[in-house]
Design a protein around this motif. Structure first.
Motif, short mmCIF file in Angstrom:
data_model
loop_
_atom_site.label_atom_id
_atom_site.label_comp_id
_atom_site.label_asym_id
_atom_site.label_seq_id
_atom_site.Cartn_x
_atom_site.Cartn_y
_atom_site.Cartn_z
N SER A 91 0.83 -1.19 0.00
CA SER A 91 0.00 0.00 0.00
C SER A 91 0.87 1.25 0.00
CB SER A 91 -1.00 0.00 1.15
OG SER A 91 -0.38 0.14 2.35
N LEU B 146 11.81 6.18 14.45
CA LEU B 146 11.37 6.57 15.77
C LEU B 146 10.94 5.35 16.57
CD1 LEU B 146 9.28 9.76 15.05
CD2 LEU B 146 11.50 9.61 16.14
N ARG B 147 10.12 4.57 15.96
CA ARG B 147 9.66 3.36 16.60
C ARG B 147 9.68 2.27 15.56
NH1 ARG B 147 3.93 4.65 19.15
NH2 ARG B 147 3.91 2.40 19.27
N VAL C 275 7.99 -0.68 15.78
CA VAL C 275 6.67 -1.30 15.60
C VAL C 275 5.61 -0.37 16.14
CG1 VAL C 275 7.15 -3.77 15.55
CG2 VAL C 275 7.17 -2.55 17.71
N LYS C 276 4.49 -0.44 15.52
CA LYS C 276 3.38 0.40 15.98
C LYS C 276 2.08 -0.28 15.61
CE LYS C 276 1.55 5.04 15.50
NZ LYS C 276 1.63 6.33 14.89
N GLY C 277 1.06 -0.08 16.46
CA GLY C 277 -0.26 -0.54 16.09
C GLY C 277 -0.51 -1.99 16.43
N LEU D 206 14.06 15.31 7.60
CA LEU D 206 14.63 14.73 8.81
C LEU D 206 15.35 13.43 8.52
CD1 LEU D 206 11.37 15.23 10.80
CD2 LEU D 206 13.41 16.64 10.98
N LEU E 200 14.00 10.58 8.65
CA LEU E 200 13.49 9.58 9.59
C LEU E 200 12.43 8.74 8.94
CD1 LEU E 200 12.76 11.63 12.79
CD2 LEU E 200 14.53 9.93 12.52
N ARG F 198 2.57 5.54 9.00
CA ARG F 198 1.52 6.36 8.37
C ARG F 198 0.43 6.63 9.39
NH1 ARG F 198 2.06 8.55 3.40
NH2 ARG F 198 3.70 7.48 2.31
#
Lengths: 323, 638
Positions: free
Chosen positions: B558, B614-615, B617-619, B632, B634, B638
């Motif tokens: 995606s 920054l991180r 893993v997320k979600g 930046l 970085l 999304r």
């Protein structure tokens, strides 16, 4: 929503309306769609009956959690929580009743809210999110009354233990913490991956799935899905499911678990996997049972697909709603 | 006489009487008896005499009566005759009177001017009002006189105008002669001025010739010619239009409709047909002929030359199929650069597929005229697609440019324009699309040439979209067929959603880093870059994963398919594909570097963390940070 966007849509959360006739589903584009169960379940329904009656944009980021409480639909995802009035939504009037944001430490990114549960005992909502903390929002006064700090990585899932008034949180750091709502202290901390029975090092240690019914707790994620006895804090059964589970719930005398893999797993309390029912999405994020209405008692399952599967009988998939 | 006869009879009777009586009384009384007899005889003689006298008197009386009657009758006859005469005369006179009354003199047929006008216009001598006002007879006479007067005058004027007309006619003749004599002189001047025209680049002669030939074009081609010329002159200097083909044949074609009405030619044609029937007895041969006849092209065709910014020329040849009433087009690119370097790109500029789907769903394989279906059934043509290569593509926009409007299957309610207004409304848009199509294809061609050498050409304007150091490399770029695409396991969802059509182009690219191998199957829609290419991924690294099984690969898909608006690059957006491939390499880098270290396995990480995130893993589904933030440097989610 072009065909390409639909192809890459993931549904993260679902919630039934208080009357039980509507289903709200939130996707990764920040939209919430309201489906009419009456239209979808009626015998002479067409393609249009399986489409949402209303779709609106609720958040900038994905809508990770939806809950219905007190005539309102609460949605959270990109760091703030909004409330929508169900009656107004049914009339297709889209306007947030209120929006709140927990206090975050200033950082480059706004942390997401991954989990939200209602604590009906003291009329509050518990949030767990990307800033590693658990926040409590008091619905009567509309302020965040407490913060539980202790996790070292973001919080995946929450559960409320009503009888004792405790909140359980599972996080990316592999720990399940049990908090006392009145003292805001962590009462217990269980590191599931340290138990040989459950650990699966090839996946990791995070806990993405947590549910309790006061005496027992189900948790899983990187480690296998396991059933724990809360008073002794020991795992009693481990379920041999191949993927990482994201949601589990107690249903009658069974356990329904969903996660990686396009199946809904039916497991018995003893640890056997009774059945695995195939579904449309390849990985499932959300599982909801409609307990609010007697005539539309369905199980709905949604995940990494634009389809929401509806089970009128838990043993097989009846049809799919489409975003 | 009668008295004499009487006498004689008397005498006889007397004798007779006397006889017998004498006999009887013979002797004795004889004397007495003789006296009686004498008396009786005398008496009878007297009686006889009176009888005769009476008879005579009667006769005379009769005669007299007759005479009187006769006279009276005569008189009456005369009077009667007179009466008759008079009556006859009366009748005659009545007839005459009625004839006279009915008599219409010719003068009543003449439309005379009305009395007021007469009194107004006529001069005094003729109208004589004193006399005529009282006497209608005189009035009429006067009016007739006036009529005569007027007619005489008019006859004179008529003669005069005739004379002047003759004079003018003569002068016209003279002038015409004069002009006719000018024509050859002018032609000579035109010929002489040709070199001057070419020198000054004012192709007056050429346009005139074109206009003349254009008269013989069939109506849709004519509309197209006129509109294209107009558009070229007004908006687009780089469009040139010319007519090619056999003008004589076209002229001959426009004649036959008159001849076919003759019975003779009909019978001739029949005879010929019969002859050919005898020669070829197979029905197949006849059918072939009929088919060829049905698909016949008009001898004249239009050719357009569209010059694009970089000097490449798109040549379009428009044909008109007479019996089917549709127009077709063939296309050819002559590029300014060499087009033979890229193997996979051969499909891009192939003339059959160059113009496919210029507007969405306009495949150009079927005839847009629904009436053709019936015609095809008659001669057994299954589908027009078989003849497309030979005859050209009947795209819908070609019909629109020629002013032909066919009702479509879907009931779209569009404004119903026909003819030149339809053509004009589509012209500008179509030309833009054509140019865009040529430019995008050529750009893609160039990009493919470099992709095949495993270099991803990223232009300087797009460098900011990607970090400076990308470790994954493109190692393969090939075309695949639609069948191969559909057989791949990880493309099922694209095919099911109906996004992989026959008119699309399919490619397979491989990105590698270390032991990881990412295969991407790409669907390229002919309307690139309006419709972006669709990527489906499958990763082979410690096991086979695809967008189906792995949420992170799905997120990478995606990232490339859905969030592509940033990747369009500068305005025409031809950099989309290469930017997408670059992004894919970046995402693979992130994927591999942020993979968790499995504590159970010993050894160093294969892919050390180099990207700043920054991180990791997320979600709820633990996605990796694929979004690159430009200044930046970085990576975030999304």
């Amino acid at each position: 929503m072009g065909p390409v966007e639909l192809l890459h849509m993931s549904v993260f959360s679902q919630s039934f309306s208080p009357c039980g006739r509507f289903l709200a589903a939130g996707n990764n584009y920040g939209e919430i769609a309201i489906f009419s169960l009456c239209a979808a379940l009626s015998p002479d329904t067409s393609e249009a009956g399986r489409k949402p009656v209303l779709t609106f944009s609720a958040h900038d980021g994905p809508v990770f959690c939806l809950e219905s409480f007190g005539g309102h639909l609460l949605s959270a995802g990109d760091g703030s929580v909004s409330a929508w009035n169900w009656a107004e939504l049914i009339k297709k009037n889209v306007k947030a009743v209120w929006t709140r944001r927990p206090e975050y430490k200033a950082s480059m990114e706004i942390p997401e809210i991954n989990a939200m549960v209602i604590n009906p005992r003291d009329n509050s909502v518990v949030f767990g999110g990307g800033d590693n903390n658990v926040h409590i929002l008091d619905l009567e006064h509309g302020v965040f009354k407490s913060v539980f700090r202790g996790h070292t990585d973001y919080v995946h899932c929450l559960s409320v233990r009503e009888r004792e008034g405790e909140v359980l949180s599972g996080s990316e750091d592999g720990a399940v913490r049990i908090w006392d709502t009145r003292t805001s202290q962590c009462v217990h901390c269980v590191e599931v991956h340290k138990y040989q029975k459950c650990a699966r090092p090839q996946f990791g240690k995070w806990i993405s799935c947590l549910t309790t019914d006061s005496d027992w707790m189900l948790c899983g994620g990187g480690p296998s899905l396991s059933l724990w006895h809360l008073r002794s804090l020991t795992p009693t059964s481990v379920f041999a499911l191949s993927g990482c589970q994201r949601r589990a719930t107690f249903y009658q005398d069974m356990i329904l678990a969903v996660g990686q893999g396009p199946t809904v797993s039916h497991c018995l309390l003893g640890g056997q996997v009774k059945a695995q029912i195939p579904c449309t999405p390849n990985n499932i994020n959300s599982l909801e049972l409609n307990t609010n209405s007697a005539e539309h008692q369905v199980l709905t399952v949604a995940g990494s697909s634009q389809f929401v599967d509806v089970f009128t009988n838990v043993s097989y998939r009846a049809f799919s709603l489409c975003f | 006489m009668s008295s004499e006869a009487l006498k004689k009879r008397k005498a006889k009777v007397l004798r007779n009487e006397a006889g017998p009586t004498e006999v009887k009384r013979g002797r004795g009384d004889g004397d007495q008896q003789c006296a009686e007899v004498e008396q009786k005889r005398l008496q009878s003689c007297n009686h006889f005499m009176t009888l005769k006298k009476l008879n005579r008197l009667a006769h005379m009386r009769l005669k007299r009566g007759r005479d009187q009657t006769h006279e009276a009758k005569q008189k009456v006859d005369v009077l009667h005759l007179q009466l008759q005469n008079l009556l006859y005369e009366v009748l005659h006179l009545q007839k005459e009177i009625s004839k006279c009354l009915e008599f219409k003199s010719k003068h009543e047929e003449i439309d005379l001017v009305s009395e007021e006008e007469f009194y107004k216009d006529a001069p005094q001598e003729i109208s004589r009002p004193q006399l005529t006002k009282n006497d209608p007879h005189q009035l009429t006479l006067a009016r007739l006189d006036w009529e005569l007067e007027q007619r005489k005058r008019l006859a004179e004027t008529y003669k005069e105008s005739q004379a002047s007309k003759e004079k003018i006619q003569k002068s016209i003749e003279i002038k015409k002669e004069h002009l006719r004599s000018l024509q050859p002189g002018l032609n000579a001047i035109m010929q002489a001025s040709l070199p001057v025209q070419e020198y000054l680049a004012v192709p007056v002669e050429q346009t005139q010739k074109h206009t003349e030939i254009a008269q013989h074009l069939p109506p849709p081609l004519y509309v197209l010619f006129v509109q294209a010329n107009a558009y070229g002159q007004a908006c687009d200097k780089k469009l040139t239009v010319s007519i090619s083909g056999d003008v004589d044949e076209a002229k001959a074609m426009s004649k036959p409709p008159e001849d076919s009405q003759d019975d003779d030619s009909d019978s001739d044609a029949e005879e010929e047909q019969e002859k050919t029937k005898r020669r070829r007895s197979t029905a197949g041969g006849q059918l072939d002929d009929k088919r060829r006849e049905m698909l016949k092209r008009h001898p004249l065709s239009l050719s357009f030359d569209l010059t694009c910014k970089d000097g490449s020329v798109l040549s379009l040849y428009f044909y008109y199929l007479i019996n089917l009433n549709i127009m077709t087009v063939k296309a050819k690119i002559s590029a300014s650069t060499d087009l033979t370097t890229a193997i996979s790109a051969g499909y891009l500029v192939k003339s059959e597929t160059l113009l496919s789907c210029l507007y969405s769903n306009d495949h150009g394989t079927e005839t847009p005229n629904p009436a053709n279906r019936y015609q095809f059934d008659k001669v057994g043509i299954g589908s027009f697609a078989d003849y497309v290569e030979e005859l050209g593509h009947p795209y819908k926009w070609v019909q629109n440019l020629g002013g032909l409007n066919f009702p479509s299957d879907t009931s779209e309610v569009r404004g119903v324009l026909v003819g030149s207004s339809l053509s004009a409304s589509h012209m500008e848009n179509t030309m833009k699309l054509l140019r865009g199509r040529v430019m995008s294809r050529l750009a893609l061609h160039k990009q493919f040439a470099s992709l095949e050498h495993n270099i991803i050409p990223v232009t300087s304007e797009c460098l900011y979209l990607f970090p400076a150091k990308i470790l994954s490399r493109l190692t393969q770029w090939t075309t695949i067929t639609q069948e191969e695409y559909m057989n791949l396991t990880f493309t099922r969802h694209v095919t099911d959603a109906g996004l992989a059509k026959e008119t699309d182009m399919y490619f397979s690219g491989v990105v590698e880093r270390g032991t990881a191998r990412l295969q991407a199957a790409v669907v390229l829609n002919p309307r690139y870059p309006e419709i972006s290419p669709l990527f489906s991924l499958s990763l082979n690294w410690k096991g086979e994963r695809s967008g189906h099984t792995d949420d992170n690969l799905r997120a990478m898909e995606s990232e490339v398919n859905v969030f592509k608006n940033e990747l369009q690059g500068p305005r025409p957006g031809y950099q989309l594909l290469t930017n997408q491939i670059s992004r894919l390499c970046v995402c693979l880098d992130v994927y591999l570097e942020t993979e968790e270290q499995d504590d159970g396995v010993e050894g160093p990480r294969e892919f050390p963390r180099e990207k700043m995130c920054l991180r990791t893993v997320k979600g709820p589904n633990r996605l990796k940070p694929f979004k690159y933030n430009h200044p930046l440097g970085l990576f975030s989610h999304r």
